[in-house]
Structure formats: C-alpha cells, structure tokens
Design a protein around this motif. Structure first.
Motif, PDB file in Angstrom:
ATOM      1  N   ASP A  25       0.806  -1.209   0.000  1.00  0.00           N
ATOM      2  CA  ASP A  25       0.000   0.000   0.000  1.00  0.00           C
ATOM      3  C   ASP A  25       0.846   1.270   0.000  1.00  0.00           C
ATOM      4  N   TYR A  77       2.151   2.899   9.955  1.00  0.00           N
ATOM      5  CA  TYR A  77       0.841   2.672   9.367  1.00  0.00           C
ATOM      6  C   TYR A  77       0.606   1.172   9.189  1.00  0.00           C
ATOM      7  N   ARG A  95      -1.707  -1.460  11.572  1.00  0.00           N
ATOM      8  CA  ARG A  95      -2.892  -1.599  10.740  1.00  0.00           C
ATOM      9  C   ARG A  95      -3.916  -2.578  11.300  1.00  0.00           C
ATOM     10  N   SER A 133     -11.117   2.293  13.953  1.00  0.00           N
ATOM     11  CA  SER A 133     -12.218   2.922  13.239  1.00  0.00           C
ATOM     12  C   SER A 133     -13.578   2.594  13.841  1.00  0.00           C
ATOM     13  N   HIS A 172      -3.000  11.988   8.687  1.00  0.00           N
ATOM     14  CA  HIS A 172      -3.734  11.391   7.557  1.00  0.00           C
ATOM     15  C   HIS A 172      -4.234   9.995   7.916  1.00  0.00           C
ATOM     16  N   TRP A 173      -3.371   9.184   8.497  1.00  0.00           N
ATOM     17  CA  TRP A 173      -3.747   7.824   8.876  1.00  0.00           C
ATOM     18  C   TRP A 173      -4.906   7.845   9.862  1.00  0.00           C
ATOM     19  N   GLN A 221      -7.092  10.238  10.368  1.00  0.00           N
ATOM     20  CA  GLN A 221      -8.289  10.740   9.693  1.00  0.00           C
ATOM     21  C   GLN A 221      -8.904   9.680   8.789  1.00  0.00           C
ATOM     22  N   GLN A 222      -8.069   8.878   8.149  1.00  0.00           N
ATOM     23  CA  GLN A 222      -8.588   7.792   7.318  1.00  0.00           C
ATOM     24  C   GLN A 222      -9.351   6.770   8.158  1.00  0.00           C
ATOM     25  N   CYS A 223      -9.003   6.676   9.431  1.00  0.00           N
ATOM     26  CA  CYS A 223      -9.711   5.785  10.352  1.00  0.00           C
ATOM     27  C   CYS A 223     -10.951   6.455  10.937  1.00  0.00           C
TER      28      CYS A 223
END
Length: 108
Positions: free
Chosen positions: A7, A16, A20, A25, A46-47, A49-51
């Motif tokens: 990824d 990350y 993982r 989340s 970013h990580w 926020q992606q969660c």
C-alpha cells in the motif's frame, strides 16, 4: 514481498502498516497529536483521519500543555523529543488532567 507493505508508494515499512491490525475505526475519536516534524505529523494525521478520527496537532511542548487541558480529547499521542521540551512532561500533565484518558509516547 508481504502484501501489507504494497500500500505504501515506496514499499517501505511504516507505523501505518505495523499498527494496521488495530481497530481504531470502530468509533470516531478526538486525538491530540503532538509532533514537531511536519512530515511525520502529516503522515500520522492522515492515517488517523482515514480511520475516521478528528485530529488536533500541537508542534511544541508549550502548545501541547495547553491542548491537553481540553476535555473533548479521547487520546493523546506525543513525540518524546520536542523543540522546547519533552513529550514525557506533556504525557505526565495529561494524566494529571485526565487520568483515564489513554496516552501514547513515541520516539524515532
């Protein structure tokens, strides 16, 4: 190569990938990220926020000491080395302010 590393654009191992497997989340959290390095702060922000988390970033010990006073924070993630002091001081203060709030201290 291990599929979980594919990824990342450069294929490198990162926090990350290492973290993982954690189910962050499940519920949106308000996270205070204390990191003076802009690139590292952007990556972790970013990580998170992606969660689905909301992230507040503090870049100095002074700013972080003020930020941990907020009652709406669910988690504090602090870098150990800050330009104006130690992240450990911030974590200790965060535990005084809110003893049940989880804190994570990280370093390179």
């Amino acid at each position: 190569m291990d599929q979980r590393f594919n990824d990342m654009p450069d294929g490198s191992m990162s926090s990350y990938h290492f973290n993982r497997g954690l189910d962050l989340s499940a519920t949106s959290r308000r996270v205070l990220l204390i990191e003076d390095d802009p690139d590292q702060a952007a990556l972790v922000r970013h990580w998170l926020q992606q969660c689905g988390h909301r992230v507040v970033v503090a870049r100095t010990r002074e700013a972080a000491m003020r930020a941990v006073e907020r009652s709406d924070l669910d988690l504090v993630v602090a870098d150990l080395e800050l330009p104006d002091g130690s992240g450990l001081e911030v974590v200790k203060h965060a535990k005084v302010v809110s003893p049940d709030r989880p804190t994570i201290l990280v370093t390179a």
